[in-house]
Design a protein around this motif. Structure first.
Motif, PDB file in Angstrom:
ATOM      1  N   MET A   1     -74.934  53.310  40.597  1.00  0.00           N
ATOM      2  CA  MET A   1     -75.690  54.552  40.704  1.00  0.00           C
ATOM      3  C   MET A   1     -74.864  55.649  41.353  1.00  0.00           C
ATOM      4  O   MET A   1     -73.858  55.393  41.999  1.00  0.00           O
TER       5      MET A   1
ATOM      6  N   HIS B   1     -78.889  56.762  37.275  1.00  0.00           N
ATOM      7  CA  HIS B   1     -78.559  55.410  36.819  1.00  0.00           C
ATOM      8  C   HIS B   1     -77.898  55.490  35.443  1.00  0.00           C
ATOM      9  O   HIS B   1     -78.154  56.431  34.695  1.00  0.00           O
TER      10      HIS B   1
ATOM     11  N   LYS C   1     -82.470  52.009  35.929  1.00  0.00           N
ATOM     12  CA  LYS C   1     -83.453  52.860  36.603  1.00  0.00           C
ATOM     13  C   LYS C   1     -84.749  52.088  36.833  1.00  0.00           C
ATOM     14  O   LYS C   1     -85.315  52.096  37.932  1.00  0.00           O
TER      15      LYS C   1
ATOM     16  N   ASP D   1     -83.301  58.721  35.923  1.00  0.00           N
ATOM     17  CA  ASP D   1     -83.188  59.132  37.322  1.00  0.00           C
ATOM     18  C   ASP D   1     -84.449  58.848  38.124  1.00  0.00           C
ATOM     19  O   ASP D   1     -85.553  58.813  37.581  1.00  0.00           O
TER      20      ASP D   1
END
Length: 168
Positions: free
Chosen positions: A114, A135, A141, A10
């Motif tokens: 996402m 992600h 990510k 993230d």
């Protein structure tokens, strides 16, 4: 729906801003407002459709400085007025699975799968604004981070704040 932050998957942008949750909510949920600030300049958002309900369509068309257009279609997941807005491009409207990854050659961000949430928490000075982007894997990510997540999402937030203050 609350998702714990996972630093491996993230990205997060958090900032206290001097505008109200109501003003931020309106800017995020009204197409004519969102088009003013949604992508970093000199890019533009030239089209926007918002069907503000779980499963509803979130559609934008971003335009590069050279005039190329990149459509993005997603699905709203969670809507709590003036508190939280979540959407994903992993699902299409009606919670239909998306073809993955999205195909927008020349627009790296549109090709990322996402899920994003914007949370708004009232403070004495205005609002604690948090953007949390999830992600599917570490590589995605890292790609988003390398593309300039921090700078891009910060620039967009600055543009959002300027648009709100200009419309007062």
């Amino acid at each position: 729906m609350t998702t714990a932050f996972n630093p491996e998957l993230d990205l997060i942008l958090e900032r206290e801003v001097d505008v109200s949750p109501a003003e931020l909510w309106q800017a995020w949920t009204t197409p004519e407002h969102l088009k003013q600030w949604f992508c970093p300049q000199p890019w533009k958002t030239v089209e926007c459709e918002i069907e503000l309900k779980p499963g509803g369509r979130f559609y934008t068309v971003m335009q590069s400085p050279e005039g190329q257009q990149f459509p993005n279609t997603g699905c709203y997941l969670e809507i709590i007025p003036e508190q939280k807005l979540s959407w994903t491009n992993a699902l299409q409207p009606g919670f239909r699975p998306a073809d993955t990854p999205p195909q927008s050659p020349g627009h790296e961000c549109a090709e990322l799968l996402m899920t994003a949430s914007i949370t708004l928490q009232a403070t004495a000075k205005g609002t604690l604004y948090t953007a949390h982007v999830l992600h599917p894997n570490a590589a995605s990510k890292q790609r988003h981070e390398a593309m300039g997540f921090e700078a891009g999402w910060s620039a967009v937030l600055d543009q959002l704040l300027a648009a709100i203050k200009q419309s007062r």
